[in-house]
Scaffold this motif. Sequence first.
Motif, short mmCIF file in Angstrom:
data_model
loop_
_atom_site.label_atom_id
_atom_site.label_comp_id
_atom_site.label_asym_id
_atom_site.label_seq_id
_atom_site.Cartn_x
_atom_site.Cartn_y
_atom_site.Cartn_z
N ALA A 110 4.00 -1.35 3.28
CA ALA A 110 3.50 -0.02 2.94
C ALA A 110 4.67 0.92 2.70
O ALA A 110 5.72 0.82 3.35
N ILE A 111 4.47 1.81 1.74
CA ILE A 111 5.39 2.91 1.50
C ILE A 111 4.73 4.17 2.02
O ILE A 111 3.64 4.53 1.58
N ALA B 70 0.86 -1.18 0.00
CA ALA B 70 0.00 0.00 0.00
C ALA B 70 0.90 1.23 0.00
O ALA B 70 2.07 1.16 0.37
N VAL B 71 0.33 2.37 -0.42
CA VAL B 71 1.06 3.64 -0.36
C VAL B 71 0.23 4.62 0.45
O VAL B 71 -0.95 4.86 0.14
N TYR B 72 0.83 5.14 1.50
CA TYR B 72 0.17 6.16 2.33
C TYR B 72 0.61 7.52 1.81
O TYR B 72 1.76 7.91 1.99
N HIS B 73 -0.31 8.22 1.15
CA HIS B 73 0.06 9.44 0.43
C HIS B 73 0.11 10.69 1.30
O HIS B 73 0.63 11.72 0.85
N ASN B 74 -0.44 10.63 2.48
CA ASN B 74 -0.48 11.83 3.30
C ASN B 74 0.68 11.86 4.29
O ASN B 74 0.77 11.01 5.18
N PHE B 75 1.57 12.83 4.12
CA PHE B 75 2.60 13.02 5.15
C PHE B 75 2.13 14.13 6.06
O PHE B 75 2.15 15.30 5.71
N LYS C 21 -5.31 2.06 8.38
CA LYS C 21 -6.42 1.98 7.43
C LYS C 21 -5.91 1.83 6.01
O LYS C 21 -6.47 1.07 5.20
N THR C 22 -4.83 2.53 5.69
CA THR C 22 -4.25 2.44 4.34
C THR C 22 -3.72 1.05 4.05
O THR C 22 -3.84 0.55 2.92
N LEU C 23 -3.14 0.40 5.05
CA LEU C 23 -2.65 -0.97 4.87
C LEU C 23 -3.77 -1.91 4.49
O LEU C 23 -3.58 -2.88 3.74
N GLY C 24 -4.98 -1.65 5.00
CA GLY C 24 -6.12 -2.50 4.69
C GLY C 24 -6.07 -3.81 5.46
O GLY C 24 -5.24 -4.01 6.35
N PRO C 25 -6.93 -4.76 5.09
CA PRO C 25 -7.04 -6.00 5.85
C PRO C 25 -6.02 -7.06 5.50
O PRO C 25 -5.94 -8.09 6.16
#
Length: 301
Positions: A216-217, A187-192, A207-211
């Motif tokens: 994650a990046i 997953a990519v977490y776009h909000n820094f 939440k970004t990682l999901g189930p």
Amino acid sequence: MAPIATGTAPAPEFHQSVSDLSKNPLERTWRGNREGTLKIDAYPDFMHATDEEGLLKKREWVKLHLAVAFRFWGKLGYGEGISGHITVRDPILRDHFWMNPFGVHFSSMTISKLVLVTPEGYVHPTLGAQLPINMAGFYIHSAIHHARPEVEAAGHCHSLHGKAWSAFGRPVDITTQDSCLFYDNQAVYHNFGGIVLAAEEGANIAKTLGPRNKCAILQNHGLLTLGHTVDECAYLFSALDKQCKVQLMIEAAAAGGIKKSIIDDEDAKFTAATIQYHENVYYNLNPEVQLILEREPGVLN
């Protein structure tokens, strides 16, 4: 002198299928003798224990492998001041987790330096080292452990190539066999939102990682990986950081006009079905675990 070949005939198209292989992905990767008496070690028997003696053994095993995982990260040069943390659920107090103390170098980690953290984010008063912890580490990891009950370990640090690739806010491409670890698994977490000093930011990352994703990046930040064991988590992180380096090299070459090749979805899915299996990822760290225990016995202190 014979001329040097400048091209080759296209290879016939061929795709493998797991239908012809063992149902157990771990058993696809090794072979013993014909009699079947040579086997690789499985997880320790107490890994699935429910009795007090077994759970106490598992706690000690978990702490040892956590300390070794930090030594492994230290070997790879992941130390970055006070940043970086790995957490593992306690086998007995399931809403508590073990993590590294604040300001201790990964390479000097020992069992006795590990801290047990309460659900509220405080150092346990009697179990584990009585040392402060990293606040951002608590916010990130507590949210992940809460959101993903099947996950035992989570790891995050500011590795060089992970940081560099994170600035693009893109997943890594599936360009090599090793990168199939991340096929449909990132997953990519776009909000820094700045340094993680609020529970909401940790919850957003979870939440970004999901189930299902274990990797994650975190854009403009670094990498984060999860695992059924701390061994899986630590190895996945090192593999993702290396793939970020590979990606940066590929992008540099592609900018010069060299075309990159992405692995076909069918082949990537086939490969991922074996190499992403948690026991296989766990075993990938085993050579490093054995080497560190052999050469750095101080980790047992």
